[in-house]
Design an enzyme around this catalytic site. Structure first.
Site, mmCIF file in Angstrom:
data_model
loop_
_atom_site.group_PDB
_atom_site.id
_atom_site.type_symbol
_atom_site.label_atom_id
_atom_site.label_comp_id
_atom_site.label_asym_id
_atom_site.label_seq_id
_atom_site.Cartn_x
_atom_site.Cartn_y
_atom_site.Cartn_z
ATOM 1 N NE ARG A 102 -5.990 11.754 -6.348
ATOM 2 C CZ ARG A 102 -6.437 11.399 -5.144
ATOM 3 N NH1 ARG A 102 -7.344 12.108 -4.537
ATOM 4 N NH2 ARG A 102 -6.020 10.292 -4.535
ATOM 5 C CG ASP A 127 -11.090 5.153 0.092
ATOM 6 O OD1 ASP A 127 -11.537 5.224 1.244
ATOM 7 O OD2 ASP A 127 -9.917 4.841 -0.173
ATOM 8 C CG ASP A 128 -9.685 9.182 -3.299
ATOM 9 O OD1 ASP A 128 -8.641 8.883 -2.708
ATOM 10 O OD2 ASP A 128 -10.083 8.578 -4.321
ATOM 11 C CD GLU A 161 -9.198 4.752 -3.425
ATOM 12 O OE1 GLU A 161 -10.034 4.128 -2.766
ATOM 13 O OE2 GLU A 161 -8.577 5.735 -2.967
ATOM 14 C CG ASP A 162 -6.507 7.320 -5.963
ATOM 15 O OD1 ASP A 162 -7.151 7.746 -4.986
ATOM 16 O OD2 ASP A 162 -5.361 6.861 -5.863
ATOM 17 C CG ASN A 217 -1.275 9.132 1.046
ATOM 18 O OD1 ASN A 217 -0.557 9.046 2.019
ATOM 19 N ND2 ASN A 217 -2.593 9.117 1.116
ATOM 20 C CG ASN A 222 -4.159 5.652 4.366
ATOM 21 O OD1 ASN A 222 -5.060 4.931 3.961
ATOM 22 N ND2 ASN A 222 -3.216 6.127 3.561
ATOM 23 C CE LYS A 265 -6.862 3.313 -1.447
ATOM 24 N NZ LYS A 265 -7.010 4.201 -0.298
ATOM 25 C CE1 TYR A 289 -3.994 1.921 0.485
ATOM 26 C CE2 TYR A 289 -3.252 2.499 2.681
ATOM 27 C CZ TYR A 289 -4.149 2.655 1.647
ATOM 28 O OH TYR A 289 -5.189 3.534 1.774
#
Ligand SMILES: O=C([O-])CC(=O)C(=O)O
Ligand SMILES: [Mg+2]
Length: 612
Positions: A197, A309-310, A286-287, A459, A507, A215, A144
């Site tokens: 991203r 999640d972000d 995610e991202d 991160n 996190n 994840k 991770y």
């Protein structure tokens, strides 16, 4: 490669594994529907004709035989025709973990350690998870953040085998076929990205797939979701990343990212197909880059079981840490003034979660909002700044600036006199010495013994706004600190006296596994705001006496599994309160009668915990 074991005696059709299996799995689930069969099926399909060369097939012998590694009994070896095919020693999990740890520690770089672990995951998934569960502090940073960031940057070169679904815009007509190609039936949790991203590293295109893979490893290690019930997906819409586009080994579409409206259509098709093919699956976004992240969440949250999640995961985890930090800060929660450096999906997501906290404590929405000053690359986000503010920033745009434009973080700190500074900028070193000292000074001005809250959350570590060591040194050790990626403890020596400071890792790994597990076990038809909010409150209450004594604001990472169970339990209850749990009423009545221990027992009975 020829199979050496007759079909009837392959362990994947055997029921003899002592691995404790999730009761969510049907009894007849094949234990080793391996990616070797995925590879061979892809090879037969025209869909895969233009993709990169497939890895050689894993010999099924080892895929099957390895499930128990060296722990097969002599009798099992005879009955499975394994005699002679594995070394004759019989070892339990501890010895096998010891060997693997020795190998991991002997590797020179974190990427090498990642590759060892990744190979192990492909060959002996139970050993991989036993290791990850028992050595979370040492191994989580390898599968991770921060290592996964480097893995994503180099994914095209590091690639050895398929581990996810890779769906490109060119294959949109075959979406359902691709989803059905997944070799494991009924996935329960999917992490999907479009790679636009990735952490603070920007658009990595298809190479961002390392994030869903990482994840989901944590969904298994931290929340016990069975590995065969997890589904990583990358949607390939092209990429803006010139380095990738020029890389001859790049594995994704070699074209510029398609326009946003087309990406949205693709996403619409994906969500519809995913819900049709896997109706029980919860989807974690995610991202995705900020605008899309907010847009997709709004667009799908009332139609499908999904969360971001972000925005929501990071929001919840920071809220939990904030509650803990405020308690230790000596500054009453009503007096806190928060500056956020970074106004993307995570920055705005976190600020909104904290606004909800204040409104739940009785503040009006406006009064709650007034506690936040968001800063982006152009300075303080204000209504009159003159640029076209992105939609998601408007909610927090300030009007109290009397037409003055505050361009730098220093100017904003001087103006606001904050008590808390949160960084979600993806820019290393933004929290300079003068910024951190100015934060401390504004907190000190309020009275003796007050402590500043400083959360550099970007991160991986190469993007952190400052380091733990800097934060300690620039605040004379008074800081309440949490970062997105893990920093080591820091010991300061003065003569023969030494003080050790313990950092916190704020996190989203502390909440997303529990949110997903709770939503799955509650059979939630949607993921509601209350489920997310509750995850934060549950996490804030999950500290044990030792952690409280050490002044921590999150449980130690070794206890992430305990925390996830608590988060899952509270998320389930919130699903029930919101009327989205599809579990039978009688079940809830029983739990309400017996209370939390009964629900906790139910959760623990359903989690994967490899024993061999
Ligand atoms: O992946 C992580 O470590 C946290 C996260 O969601 C991000 O930074 O985007
Ligand atoms: Mg993320």
């Amino acid at each position: 490669m020829k199979l050496l074991i007759p079909r009837h005696s392959r362990p994947n059709s055997s029921r003899s594994s002592r691995v404790m299996r999730s009761r969510l799995l049907p009894a007849a689930l094949p234990t080793s529907a391996s990616f070797s069969s995925l590879s061979s099926r892809l090879r037969d399909m025209s869909l895969s004709a233009s993709s990169s060369p497939l890895p050689p097939q894993l010999p099924s012998l080892f895929a099957n035989g390895s499930r128990q590694g060296l722990s097969f009994t002599p009798e099992q070896r005879v009955s499975k025709n394994l005699t002679g095919l594995i070394p004759h020693v019989m070892e339990g999990a501890d010895k096998q973990c010891e060997r693997a740890l020795k190998m991991i520690r002997s590797r020179q770089t974190n990427i090498d350690r990642y590759l060892y672990l990744s190979t192990l995951k492909g060959q002996n998934v139970d050993l991989f998870y036993r290791l990850l569960i028992d050595h979370a502090k040492e191994l989580m940073p390898l599968v991770y953040t921060p290592t996964i960031g480097d893995v994503c940057l180099q994914y095209s070169t590091l690639y050895t085998r398929p581990e996810a679904l890779y769906i490109s815009i060119k294959q949109r007509k075959s979406m359902r076929t691709i989803l059905k190609n997944w070799p494991y039936p009924n996935p329960e949790i999917c992490v999907v990205t479009d790679g636009s991203r990735i952490l603070g590293l920007g658009d990595l295109g298809v190479n961002g797939v390392g994030i869903p893979i990482g994840k989901l490893s944590l969904y298994t290690a931290a929340a016990g979701i069975h590995p065969e019930r997890t589904l990583p997906i990358v949607l390939d819409c092209g990429t803006a990343n010139e380095t990738n586009l020029k890389d001859p080994l790049y594995l994704g579409l070699r074209s510029k990212r398609i326009p946003v409206p087309e990406q949205q259509e693709f996403m619409d098709e994906f969500m519809e197909a995913a819900a049709e093919v896997f109706p029980n699956m919860v989807v974690q976004f995610e991202d995705f880059e900020s605008e899309k992240a907010f847009n997709y969440l709004d667009r799908y949250r009332s139609k499908y079981k999904c969360f971001n999640d972000d925005i929501q995961g990071t929001g919840a985890v920071v809220l939990a840490g904030y509650i803990g930090a405020v308690n230790l800060s000596g500054v009453p929660v009503e007096e806190q003034r928060l500056v956020f450096m970074g106004a993307g999906s995570a920055g705005v997501g976190v600020a909104k979660q904290l606004v909800e906290y204040y409104t739940k404590r009785g503040l009006s929405e406006q009064a709650a909002k007034d506690k936040f000053w968001l800063v982006d690359t152009k300075g303080l986000v204000t209504k009159d700044r003159g640029d076209k503010l992105a939609e998601h920033k408007k909610y927090f745009a300030r009007t109290d600036n009397n037409s003055h434009q505050f361009r730098t973080l220093e100017e904003v700190i001087e103006y606001v006199k904050p008590t808390a500074l949160v960084g979600l900028t993806a820019t290393f070193g933004v929290f300079t010495e003068s910024v951190v000292r100015a934060l401390k000074a504004s907190v000190d001005a309020g009275g003796l013994g007050r402590r500043p809250i400083l959360f550099p959350l970007s991160n991986p570590l190469t993007k952190a706004e400052c380091t733990f060591e800097q934060a300690i040194n620039w605040t004379e050790g008074t800081v309440l600190f949490a970062s997105g990626s893990p920093f080591a403890n820091y010991t300061v020596k003065a003569g023969d006296h030494a003080v050790t400071y313990y950092p916190n890792q704020g996190n989203n790994v502390y909440v997303f596994p529990g949110i997903g597990l709770g939503a799955i076990l509650a059979k939630a038809s949607r993921v509601t705001d209350n489920m997310i909010y509750t995850s934060a409150a549950a996490l804030a209450g999950a500290l044990n006496a030792d952690e409280i004594h050490k002044g921590l604001i999150y449980p130690r990472i070794e206890r992430v599994r305990d925390a996830s169970i608590i988060v899952a339990r509270e998320v389930m209850k919130a699903a029930r309160r919101d009327g989205v749990s599809m579990l039978p009423e009688a079940q809830w009545v029983e739990w309400e009668e017996w209370g939390d221990p009964a629900l906790t027992k139910f959760i623990k009975e359903h989690v994967y915990d490899p024993v061999f």
